[in-house]
Design a protein around this motif. Structure first.
Motif, PDB file in Angstrom:
ATOM      1  N   GLU A 163       0.744  -1.134  -0.147  1.00 56.75           N
ATOM      2  CA  GLU A 163       0.058  -0.085   0.175  1.00 56.75           C
ATOM      3  C   GLU A 163       1.120   1.765   0.161  1.00 56.75           C
ATOM      4  OE1 GLU A 163      -3.986  -1.449   2.397  1.00 56.75           O
ATOM      5  OE2 GLU A 163      -2.578  -0.177   3.608  1.00 56.75           O
ATOM      6  N   ARG A 164       2.043   1.164   0.648  1.00 53.92           N
ATOM      7  CA  ARG A 164       2.400   2.092   0.533  1.00 53.92           C
ATOM      8  C   ARG A 164       3.741   2.540  -0.808  1.00 53.92           C
ATOM      9  NH1 ARG A 164       1.032   1.159   4.660  1.00 53.92           N
ATOM     10  NH2 ARG A 164      -0.120   2.692   5.931  1.00 53.92           N
ATOM     11  N   SER A 166      -8.323  -1.343  -0.553  1.00 58.74           N
ATOM     12  CA  SER A 166      -6.911  -1.239  -1.446  1.00 58.74           C
ATOM     13  C   SER A 166      -5.939  -1.525  -2.960  1.00 58.74           C
ATOM     14  CB  SER A 166      -5.872  -1.396   0.519  1.00 58.74           C
ATOM     15  OG  SER A 166      -5.026  -0.350   0.538  1.00 58.74           O
ATOM     16  N   LEU A 180      -7.097  -6.633   0.360  1.00 55.40           N
ATOM     17  CA  LEU A 180      -7.105  -5.322  -0.179  1.00 55.40           C
ATOM     18  C   LEU A 180      -7.924  -5.391  -1.065  1.00 55.40           C
ATOM     19  CD1 LEU A 180      -3.367  -5.513  -2.186  1.00 55.40           C
ATOM     20  CD2 LEU A 180      -3.415  -4.408  -0.025  1.00 55.40           C
ATOM     21  N   GLN A 211      -1.759  -1.317  -4.564  1.00 53.01           N
ATOM     22  CA  GLN A 211      -0.518  -1.088  -4.303  1.00 53.01           C
ATOM     23  C   GLN A 211      -0.571   0.603  -4.850  1.00 53.01           C
ATOM     24  OE1 GLN A 211       2.311  -2.977  -6.929  1.00 53.01           O
ATOM     25  NE2 GLN A 211       3.709  -1.234  -6.834  1.00 53.01           N
ATOM     26  N   ALA A 213      -1.593   2.520  -2.962  1.00 48.31           N
ATOM     27  CA  ALA A 213      -3.149   3.361  -2.241  1.00 48.31           C
ATOM     28  C   ALA A 213      -2.642   4.660  -1.199  1.00 48.31           C
ATOM     29  CB  ALA A 213      -3.928   2.869  -1.266  1.00 48.31           C
ATOM     30  N   HIS A 214      -1.121   4.350  -0.091  1.00 49.25           N
ATOM     31  CA  HIS A 214      -0.956   5.505   0.595  1.00 49.25           C
ATOM     32  C   HIS A 214       0.672   5.682   0.838  1.00 49.25           C
ATOM     33  CE1 HIS A 214      -4.249   3.982   2.694  1.00 49.25           C
ATOM     34  NE2 HIS A 214      -4.311   2.834   2.998  1.00 49.25           N
TER      35      HIS A 214
END
Ligand code: SF4
Length: 312
Positions: free
Chosen positions: A252-253, A298, A293, A300, A302-303
């Motif tokens: 996600e980061r 969510s 996810l 890859q 997303a954050h």
């Protein structure tokens, strides 16, 4: 649908057909296992140095390539091939010797990419120049798979890596400046690390925007020094769900373009001492990851770029 950028997706997008990595063994061993250092190598090291199980000890380089290509065509219906020097440290020789080896291997088939697996302390200027020249000479994509495992020097010392984080950063920067793609190898669940340590590593690497990343759950071969720690009950292992949560947190980061080359350790079942013994297989892990996810809406990146000050 996969909610992260897999290697297969990259190959499909870039080449439009099915490609396969042909793993070969350079026969060079590793500086961290050399007699000079007397270190005995990384504590998790399998004495085979990640050698593919289908390779026969007696095979020449060309025989390894022929075997790998035949297998990839028959079993995986591959239509094109990438040359992958996977075992041990595949830059552990003089640049002249390396050039002869890489050129010989490249002449055996129509390879579209050259992938070299190595350590941050085994990439002198001449070797990086050689890789840069091979890329231009053969119009190839050249990748270096760079083992790091953790950004924490106390962990690197504990697992006997024989290099520190600074050396990794220097090699990473030089490779990027030379136009070489870099995929980073990580192990989640190393001795002495808690979730906060692991997330600090994951967040730091995300900031580097690597071309690729390989996640590994800690695997302990029976012949490795770490097996003693494990046998004495001094090494807590992280389980499937815990590992899944950490990988999802990282994905996600990550930058959306980073390619995920591996999600779990690739341990052939034929090899003894498979620890942990009940780890999900690759497909089960991919399914669980996508479900996790999707369940939180969510994906890859997303954050990506969000502050990670919540690490504690
Ligand atoms: S760098 Fe790789 S081959 Fe060398 S000791 Fe460590 S795990 Fe083994």
């Amino acid at each position: 649908m996969e909610l992260f950028r897999s290697y297969n997706q990259y190959v499909r997008e870039r080449y439009g057909k099915k490609g396969w990595r042909i793993s070969v063994d350079s026969g060079f061993s590793c500086p961290n296992r050399s007699a000079d250092r007397k270190s005995g190598g990384c504590t998790f090291c399998d004495p085979s140095g990640s050698r593919p199980v289908y390779l026969d000890d007696e095979q020449t380089l060309w025989q390894q390539i022929d075997t790998g290509i035949a297998l990839a065509k028959r079993k995986y219906k591959a239509e094109m091939f990438f040359l992958y020097f996977q075992s041990y440290t595949s830059t552990y020789a003089s640049s002249d010797k390396l050039e002869a080896l890489y050129e010989s291997a490249l002449s055996r088939a129509d390879f579209r990419e050259l992938i070299i697996s190595t350590r941050p302390d085994c990439l002198p200027e001449e070797t990086i120049n050689l890789l840069k020249n091979l890329k231009a000479r053969h119009s190839l994509e050249v990748w270096v798979e760079l083992g790091l495992q953790s950004i924490h020097d106390k962990t690197l010392e504990r697992i006997n890596r024989g290099h520190d984080y600074r050396q990794f950063l220097e090699s990473f920067a030089k490779l990027k400046a030379a136009g070489i793609k870099v995929a980073i190898h990580l192990i989640l669940g190393l001795p002495g690390e808690n979730d906060s340590d692991i997330k600090m590593t994951l967040a730091a690497l995300s900031e580097l925007r690597p071309d690729g990343i390989k996640y590994h759950n800690l695997h302990i071969p029976e012949a490795s020094p770490l097996f003693c720690e494990f046998s004495l009950g001094e090494l807590p292992l992280i389980g499937n769900r815990h590992y899944l949560e950490l990988v999802a947190w990282s994905i996600e980061r990550l930058p959306p373009e980073t390619i995920i080359l591996r999600l779990t350790t690739d341990t052939p079942s034929a090899r003894s001492g498979r620890i942990p013994g009940h780890f999900w297989n690759k497909q089960k892990f991919v399914n669980e990851l996508n479900a996790l996810l999707a369940g939180r809406g969510s994906f890859q990146g997303a954050h990506y770029n969000e502050s990670v000050s919540e690490i504690s």
